[in-house]
Design an enzyme around this catalytic site. Structure first.
Site, mmCIF file in Angstrom:
data_model
loop_
_atom_site.group_PDB
_atom_site.id
_atom_site.type_symbol
_atom_site.label_atom_id
_atom_site.label_comp_id
_atom_site.label_asym_id
_atom_site.label_seq_id
_atom_site.Cartn_x
_atom_site.Cartn_y
_atom_site.Cartn_z
ATOM 1 N NE ARG B 119 -9.525 -14.885 -0.183
ATOM 2 C CZ ARG B 119 -9.619 -13.672 -0.720
ATOM 3 N NH1 ARG B 119 -10.074 -13.541 -1.950
ATOM 4 N NH2 ARG B 119 -9.295 -12.623 -0.019
ATOM 5 C CE LYS B 141 -4.918 -37.228 4.287
ATOM 6 N NZ LYS B 141 -4.265 -38.060 5.322
ATOM 7 C CD GLU B 183 2.005 -45.316 1.612
ATOM 8 O OE1 GLU B 183 0.809 -45.629 1.741
ATOM 9 O OE2 GLU B 183 2.629 -44.660 2.471
ATOM 10 C CE LYS B 225 -4.788 -41.488 -0.888
ATOM 11 N NZ LYS B 225 -3.508 -40.866 -0.607
ATOM 12 C CD GLU B 235 -7.325 -38.316 7.131
ATOM 13 O OE1 GLU B 235 -6.864 -37.211 6.880
ATOM 14 O OE2 GLU B 235 -6.636 -39.330 7.235
ATOM 15 N NE ARG B 239 -8.098 -38.991 2.596
ATOM 16 C CZ ARG B 239 -8.009 -38.043 1.675
ATOM 17 N NH1 ARG B 239 -9.101 -37.474 1.236
ATOM 18 N NH2 ARG B 239 -6.858 -37.673 1.183
ATOM 19 C CG ASN B 243 -3.543 -42.151 7.741
ATOM 20 O OD1 ASN B 243 -2.828 -41.795 6.816
ATOM 21 N ND2 ASN B 243 -4.571 -41.435 8.164
ATOM 22 C CG HIS B 246 0.683 -43.746 7.167
ATOM 23 N ND1 HIS B 246 0.517 -45.013 6.634
ATOM 24 C CD2 HIS B 246 0.990 -42.940 6.111
ATOM 25 C CE1 HIS B 246 0.700 -44.957 5.317
ATOM 26 N NE2 HIS B 246 0.986 -43.720 4.972
ATOM 27 C CG HIS B 250 3.350 -39.585 10.458
ATOM 28 N ND1 HIS B 250 2.109 -38.986 10.449
ATOM 29 C CD2 HIS B 250 3.712 -39.723 9.161
ATOM 30 C CE1 HIS B 250 1.747 -38.783 9.192
ATOM 31 N NE2 HIS B 250 2.699 -39.227 8.391
ATOM 32 C CG HIS B 263 5.943 -41.552 3.912
ATOM 33 N ND1 HIS B 263 5.406 -41.121 5.105
ATOM 34 C CD2 HIS B 263 4.917 -42.092 3.209
ATOM 35 C CE1 HIS B 263 4.102 -41.391 5.117
ATOM 36 N NE2 HIS B 263 3.786 -41.982 3.984
#
Lengths: 365, 365
Positions: B119, B141, B183, B225, B235, B239, B243, B246, B250, B263
Site C-alpha cells: 500500500r 502520474k 514536450e 509542469k 487533475e 492540470r 495534455n 495528447h 493518444h 509518444h
C-alpha cells in the site's frame, strides 16, 4: 437506520447501518456523481442481491456488472485485471462509480480497482458479511494478495459511502458470522472495555442475530475503527493497534493456505496469543485472559493455533509481515483490557513460551 | 546543478538537474529512509548505468535489482507483477525505497509499484530520457497500459526526489531526443511565450546537446509542469492543459499500435492539430501556427498525422480518452500563444476540417 461519519477531511464519508437499507435508492444517489455504475460482486452474492441492485439503479444510470469467482484464492492481480477489462469493455470513464457488493474480498478488490482505474474513480461499499461490515469496509485499505504474501499489493483509498444492510447477515453461514464476531470482540479488547463487557452479556443474542443488538455492535465497531483511522489514515502509528492478533493470524492463514482458516478464525487464535503474552507481561490479569477466551468460545471461535502448526512456521511467516520494521518484530499487545499499543519491547522468552504452550495445548486438545 | 522544489505540501519533493549527478550519493542518501533499495530498470539501460548505481549504494543499503524488458509494449499488469515478485522474493518491507532508473515506461511502472507495494513505499526517479526528464518524472502520474487503453490503470503518487543527470542524454537515440523536445516545446505553447521564443532561437544548440542550454530547457520545463501540478495535483482542472495535443496523440499511438509512433512524435502531430483548431477559432494567428510547425520541424518532429489514419479512427479512439467527460469531448486548445485552456466549446465543423485537412495533407505528403 444509524449513520456514522468517518472524519478524514475532504475524504470523509458516511456509513449507513440498518435493516433493509440496500433498497434505499437515495443512499446511493447521494454518493453517485456520474452516469455510470459498475457493480462488482461474486458468484455467491449475485443470485442473492444483484438483481435487486440493478433494478434499483438502472432507471437512472448505465449499470454494468462484473461477477467474479468467490473466495480468497481469487483475490489476485489476475482477477483485479478482470475488473479493469469489464470497465474498459463497457467504456466506463473517470466519472464512473464502482459498487462493491459482497464480503471483504470483493470490497478489497473492487476498492483497489476504484483506486487505480484511470488513476482513481469513486466507489461505494455494500458489505454483506459481518467481517467486512465491521472491518474491511472502514478505513480505506484495498488490495489483492500475491503468492508470496497476503495483501502485499494495494492502496489506501476511501469510498464515497458505505451501506451496511444487516439483513444480509441472514444469508451468511454461521462460521462466517463467528469470524466477523472475532473482529467485533477485538474492538472491545483494544479500545473499549465497556463494549467488551456489553459483548460478554449480549453474545448469545448477537449470535442469534437480534436485529437491534447486531446494529448496535456494528455501529460501535465501525465507530471504534473510524476513530482510530481518523487519527492515522495511512497507518504510520496508532492504526496498527487494529491488527491485534493479526500478525499471528496472518502466519496461520498463510501457513495453512488461504481459505483453510477463515481470517476471523485465525485472528481469534492470534488474539489469544497476544492477550496471553500481555498477561505474562503483567498487563492484563489471568482472569481477563480467561474472560477473553470464554467470549471467543461463546462466539464459536478457535482459541488455539492449528495442531499441525510449528513455532518455526510462525516465526518465518511473521518476519515478512508488514508490521516488521527493519527486521525488528513489532506486535500489538494490551497495556490493559481495552487499551492496546504497538511495541517491539517484549521479553523474547515470554513470546517463545506463549507460542510453545499454545502449540502444546493445541496438540493435546 | 540546479534544484527545483515541487510544492505539494507534505508530499513536496526536490528535482535535481545537472551533468553527472547520478553519481552524487548524498542526493540519494537524503531521500532514502530505510535500509533496502530496489533498482528497477530495463535491459537497455542496465548495461549503461546499473553497475554504477549499485556500486554507489551497496555499501550503505541492501540493494536489489529488477531488470525488465525494454519497451512500451511491456508496460503491462504482468510486468508490474514481476516488480512485485522481485520485491517479495528479496523480502523488501514497508521502509524500502524503489529507484526508477530509465525512461518514462520504467518511471511509470516502478512508480506504480511503489504506490501499491504494501500500500505504498518510497521511490526516487532517475529519468534517463529527455521525455521522462521533462514530463513523466514530474507530477506523480504512475501506471500501466491495458490492451484496451493506454495508461488506464494507475495511481497518483509522488516520488521522494527526482535526479536528472543530463549526461544520460548522450546515450539517447536522436529520435527519442526529438520526442522529448516535443514536450519541451509544449510548455512554451501552453504557458510561457518567452520560453517558446527562446526555444526558437536555441533549438539547434539544444539538438546538439549544448550542456548549459539543455539544463536550462529541462529546468524551465520542470518548473512549468511543477507549477501546474502544484495547482491541481489530481487533475481536476487546470492540470489538463498539460495534455495539449495528447488526446489526438493518444489516438495516433493507439491506432498505430503502441511503439510504432513514439509518444512525443504523436504529441507533436497532435499539437499541430490543436494549434490549427485554435487558429481557425481566431485565438492564434496563422503566423504563430507556422512558427509552431517550424519549431517542431527543427526538432525533427512529425507535424502531420500518419498517412493511413482516418477521421473515424481518430473519433472512436478519442471517445475513450480520459479527458472525455460523460461523452462530451474536451480538448486542450490555445487562447493565445503561451496560454492554454481545456474546453468542449469549439465549433464541430472546424474540428472536422482540421482533421480532414491534416489527413489530406498527410496523404499528399
Amino acid at each position: 437506520m444509524r449513520t456514522l461519519t468517518v472524519d478524514l477531511g475532504d475524504r470523509s464519508y458516511p456509513i449507513y447501518i440498518g435493516a433493509g437499507i440496500r433498497k434505499q435508492k437515495s443512499l446511493f444517489a447521494d454518493a453517485i456523481k456520474g452516469k455510470q455504475v459498475m457493480i462488482v460482486t461474486n458468484e455467491t452474492i449475485a443470485p442473492l442481491y444483484l438483481d435487486d441492485m440493478v433494478a434499483l439503479l438502472s432507471s437512472d444510470y448505465q449499470v454494468d456488472t462484473c461477477i467474479l469467482a468467490d473466495g480468497e484464492k481469487y483475490k489476485t492481480l489476475d482477477t483485479y485485471g478482470q475488473i479493469m477489462t469489464s470497465l474498459l469493455e463497457a467504456k466506463h470513464n473517470r466519472t464512473t462509480t464502482i459498487i462493491a457488493l459482497g464480503g471483504g474480498v470483493i470490497g478489497d478488490m473492487a476498492g483497489y480497482a476504484a483506486a487505480t482505474y484511470q488513476r482513481g474513480v469513486d466507489f461505494i461499499q455494500v458489505p454483506t458479511t459481518l467481517l467486512s461490515q465491521v472491518d474491511s469496509s472502514v478505513g480505506g485499505k484495498t488490495g489483492v494478495n500475491h503468492p508470496l504474501g497476503k495483501n502485499m499489493i494495494g492502496a489506501f483509498y476511501q469510498p464515497q459511502a458505505v451501506v451496511i444492510d444487516t439483513d444480509s447477515l441472514k444469508t451468511l453461514p454461521m462460521k462466517e458470522l463467528s469470524a466477523g464476531m472475532a473482529e467485533v470482540i477485538k474492538y472491545g479488547l483494544i479500545c473499549d472495555k465497556p463494549f467488551f463487557e456489553w459483548l460478554e452479556n449480549e453474545i448469545e443474542a448477537l449470535m442469534s442475530l437480534d436485529a437491534e443488538r447486531i446494529t448496535e455492535s456494528i455501529y460501535k465497531s465501525c465507530e471504534a475503527k473510524a476513530k482510530v483511522v481518523a487519527l492515522d489514515e495511512r497507518e504510520g502509528g496508532i492504526r496498527a493497534i487494529l491488527n491485534l492478533g493479526h500478525t499471528f493470524g496472518h502466519a496461520i492463514e498463510t501457513e495453512m493456505g488461504y481459505g483453510a482458516w477463515l481470517h476471523g478464525e485465525a485472528v481469534a487464535a492470534g488474539m489469544v496469543l497476544a492477550v496471553d503474552l500481555s498477561c505474562r507481561m503483567g498487563n492484563v490479569s489471568s482472569e481477563e485472559l480467561v474472560r477473553t477466551v470464554n467470549l471467543l468460545k461463546a462466539a464459536n471461535l478457535p482459541v488455539l493455533p492449528p495442531q499441525n502448526m510449528t513455532k518455526d512456521a510462525f516465526l518465518s511467516r511473521m518476519i515478512l509481515d508488514k508490521k516488521v520494521l527493519d527486521g525488528n518484530l513489532r506486535l500489538v499487545l494490551l497495556e490493559s483490557l481495552g487499551d492496546a499499543i504497538t511495541t517491539s519491547d517484549f521479553p523474547e522468552d515470554y513470546f517463545n513460551a506463549c507460542l510453545e504452550d499454545a502449540l502444546e495445548a493445541s496438540r493435546l486438545n
